[in-house]
Scaffold this motif. Structure first.
Motif, PDB file in Angstrom:
ATOM      1  N   UNK A  74      17.746  13.479 -47.070  1.00 12.95           N
ATOM      2  CA  UNK A  74      16.422  13.718 -46.519  1.00 12.95           C
ATOM      3  C   UNK A  74      16.193  13.185 -45.125  1.00 12.95           C
ATOM      4  N   UNK A  75      14.932  13.152 -44.767  1.00 12.76           N
ATOM      5  CA  UNK A  75      14.518  12.822 -43.408  1.00 12.76           C
ATOM      6  C   UNK A  75      14.901  11.399 -42.999  1.00 12.76           C
ATOM      7  N   UNK A  76      14.703  10.447 -43.881  1.00  3.99           N
ATOM      8  CA  UNK A  76      15.068   9.066 -43.543  1.00  3.99           C
ATOM      9  C   UNK A  76      16.556   8.946 -43.249  1.00  3.99           C
ATOM     10  N   UNK A  77      17.384   9.660 -44.011  1.00  5.57           N
ATOM     11  CA  UNK A  77      18.832   9.625 -43.775  1.00  5.57           C
ATOM     12  C   UNK A  77      19.171  10.205 -42.409  1.00  5.57           C
ATOM     13  N   UNK A  78      18.498  11.293 -42.032  1.00  2.00           N
ATOM     14  CA  UNK A  78      18.739  11.883 -40.711  1.00  2.00           C
ATOM     15  C   UNK A  78      18.325  10.907 -39.619  1.00  2.00           C
ATOM     16  N   UNK A  79      17.155  10.305 -39.762  1.00  2.00           N
ATOM     17  CA  UNK A  79      16.699   9.348 -38.752  1.00  2.00           C
ATOM     18  C   UNK A  79      17.634   8.139 -38.678  1.00  2.00           C
ATOM     19  N   UNK A  80      18.060   7.643 -39.813  1.00  2.00           N
ATOM     20  CA  UNK A  80      18.957   6.486 -39.854  1.00  2.00           C
ATOM     21  C   UNK A  80      20.281   6.793 -39.148  1.00  2.00           C
ATOM     22  N   UNK A  81      20.787   7.974 -39.348  1.00  2.00           N
ATOM     23  CA  UNK A  81      22.036   8.400 -38.717  1.00  2.00           C
ATOM     24  C   UNK A  81      21.946   8.354 -37.191  1.00  2.00           C
ATOM     25  N   UNK A  82      20.757   8.628 -36.656  1.00  2.00           N
ATOM     26  CA  UNK A  82      20.571   8.699 -35.203  1.00  2.00           C
ATOM     27  C   UNK A  82      19.875   7.471 -34.612  1.00  2.00           C
ATOM     28  N   UNK A  83      19.545   6.493 -35.437  1.00  2.00           N
ATOM     29  CA  UNK A  83      18.793   5.319 -34.978  1.00  2.00           C
ATOM     30  C   UNK A  83      19.689   4.302 -34.275  1.00  2.00           C
ATOM     31  N   UNK A  84      19.039   3.507 -33.427  1.00  2.00           N
ATOM     32  CA  UNK A  84      19.665   2.342 -32.777  1.00  2.00           C
ATOM     33  C   UNK A  84      20.910   2.677 -31.968  1.00  2.00           C
ATOM     34  N   UNK A  85      20.943   3.816 -31.355  1.00  2.00           N
ATOM     35  CA  UNK A  85      22.114   4.216 -30.568  1.00  2.00           C
ATOM     36  C   UNK A  85      21.947   3.907 -29.091  1.00  2.00           C
ATOM     37  N   UNK A  86      20.762   3.463 -28.703  1.00  2.00           N
ATOM     38  CA  UNK A  86      20.547   3.156 -27.298  1.00  2.00           C
ATOM     39  C   UNK A  86      20.764   4.377 -26.422  1.00  2.00           C
ATOM     40  N   UNK A  87      20.225   5.497 -26.823  1.00  2.00           N
ATOM     41  CA  UNK A  87      20.423   6.773 -26.129  1.00  2.00           C
ATOM     42  C   UNK A  87      19.913   6.725 -24.701  1.00  2.00           C
ATOM     43  N   UNK A  88      20.566   7.516 -23.867  1.00  2.00           N
ATOM     44  CA  UNK A  88      20.121   7.687 -22.476  1.00  2.00           C
ATOM     45  C   UNK A  88      18.664   8.156 -22.481  1.00  2.00           C
ATOM     46  N   UNK A  89      17.857   7.717 -21.514  1.00  2.00           N
ATOM     47  CA  UNK A  89      16.439   8.091 -21.507  1.00  2.00           C
ATOM     48  C   UNK A  89      16.192   9.603 -21.483  1.00  2.00           C
ATOM     49  N   UNK A  90      17.082  10.366 -20.859  1.00  2.00           N
ATOM     50  CA  UNK A  90      16.859  11.813 -20.778  1.00  2.00           C
ATOM     51  C   UNK A  90      17.583  12.599 -21.875  1.00  2.00           C
ATOM     52  N   UNK A  91      18.146  11.897 -22.849  1.00  2.00           N
ATOM     53  CA  UNK A  91      18.867  12.571 -23.917  1.00  2.00           C
ATOM     54  C   UNK A  91      17.967  13.553 -24.666  1.00  2.00           C
ATOM     55  N   UNK A  92      16.759  13.139 -24.992  1.00  2.00           N
ATOM     56  CA  UNK A  92      15.840  14.007 -25.725  1.00  2.00           C
ATOM     57  C   UNK A  92      15.526  15.286 -24.971  1.00  2.00           C
ATOM     58  N   UNK A  93      15.241  15.149 -23.682  1.00  2.00           N
ATOM     59  CA  UNK A  93      14.939  16.324 -22.859  1.00  2.00           C
ATOM     60  C   UNK A  93      16.148  17.265 -22.783  1.00  2.00           C
ATOM     61  N   UNK A  94      17.330  16.708 -22.652  1.00  2.00           N
ATOM     62  CA  UNK A  94      18.547  17.524 -22.605  1.00  2.00           C
ATOM     63  C   UNK A  94      18.773  18.229 -23.944  1.00  2.00           C
ATOM     64  N   UNK A  95      18.508  17.515 -25.030  1.00  2.00           N
ATOM     65  CA  UNK A  95      18.675  18.073 -26.366  1.00  2.00           C
ATOM     66  C   UNK A  95      17.751  19.278 -26.560  1.00  2.00           C
ATOM     67  N   UNK A  96      16.491  19.140 -26.142  1.00  2.00           N
ATOM     68  CA  UNK A  96      15.528  20.235 -26.246  1.00  2.00           C
ATOM     69  C   UNK A  96      15.980  21.418 -25.395  1.00  2.00           C
ATOM     70  N   UNK A  97      16.426  21.153 -24.189  1.00  2.00           N
ATOM     71  CA  UNK A  97      16.888  22.224 -23.304  1.00  2.00           C
ATOM     72  C   UNK A  97      18.040  22.996 -23.935  1.00  2.00           C
ATOM     73  N   UNK A  98      18.991  22.280 -24.517  1.00  2.00           N
ATOM     74  CA  UNK A  98      20.110  22.939 -25.201  1.00  2.00           C
ATOM     75  C   UNK A  98      19.622  23.755 -26.399  1.00  2.00           C
TER      76      UNK A  98
END
Length: 176
Positions: free
Chosen positions: A90-114
């Motif tokens: 479920x959703x918590x598992x998906x969030x946990x998989x992607x949590x605490x990775x210290x992602x680049x600040x523009x990662x989200x914007x790039x992800x949406x663009x892709x």
């Protein structure tokens, strides 16, 4: 409801009632169901690998079924079967998989663009309303994932998968 039975002066209220009675296909169904979600996930994954910032998290060995899991997750969120929740936590598992990775600040914007570009690559309907719904979903989703990037982030357990409709995020009590 038959519109012929409406008197001329009440026709607009009859039309409104008729529209409310018509059930619109979910985003998942309208986009093309499971095959469309798989094509979208494949196209998105390929675009992420080609992006200099997104490639790093996407090119490392990990789950060999990542693309299918992504397709199942998006399918569930956009109105399809609860495959991801039933099989992958479920959703918590998906969030946990992607949590605490210290992602680049523009990662989200790039992800949406892709994601938005991948809808074309996958051959999803070019309908502007569909594209707007997909784009707004992914903007919301990436903001949520990015909110768990701090090293001390805690993902609440047991969160149900969100449901996104043509009207946006559905309240938990309206999710089926």
């Amino acid at each position: 409801m038959r519109l012929r039975s409406c008197r001329r002066r009440h026709r607009s209220s009859c039309l409104s009632a008729y529209r409310d009675d018509v059930t619109r296909a979910s985003i998942y169904e309208y986009a093309g169901g499971a095959p469309a979600m798989r094509a979208l996930a494949e196209a998105h994954h390929a675009r992420c690998l080609a992006d200099p910032v997104l490639a790093h998290p996407f090119e490392h060995p990990g789950d060999p079924d990542h693309v299918q899991h992504l397709a199942d997750y998006w399918g569930e969120v956009l109105g399809g079967p609860a495959t991801f929740s039933q099989h992958y936590g479920g959703h918590s598992a998906m969030l946990e998989l992607h949590a605490r990775m210290g992602a680049e600040p523009d990662l989200g914007e790039r992800f949406v663009t892709c994601f938005v570009a991948a809808a074309d690559d996958a051959g999803l309907p070019a309908d502007p309303e569909l594209r707007a719904a997909l784009g707004s979903y992914m903007e919301w989703a990436t903001a949520e994932v990015m909110s768990y990037q701090a090293a001390d982030s805690v993902v609440p357990p047991g969160r149900a998968a969100p449901r996104w409709s043509w009207d946006g995020l559905q309240p938990a009590d309206e999710q089926a």
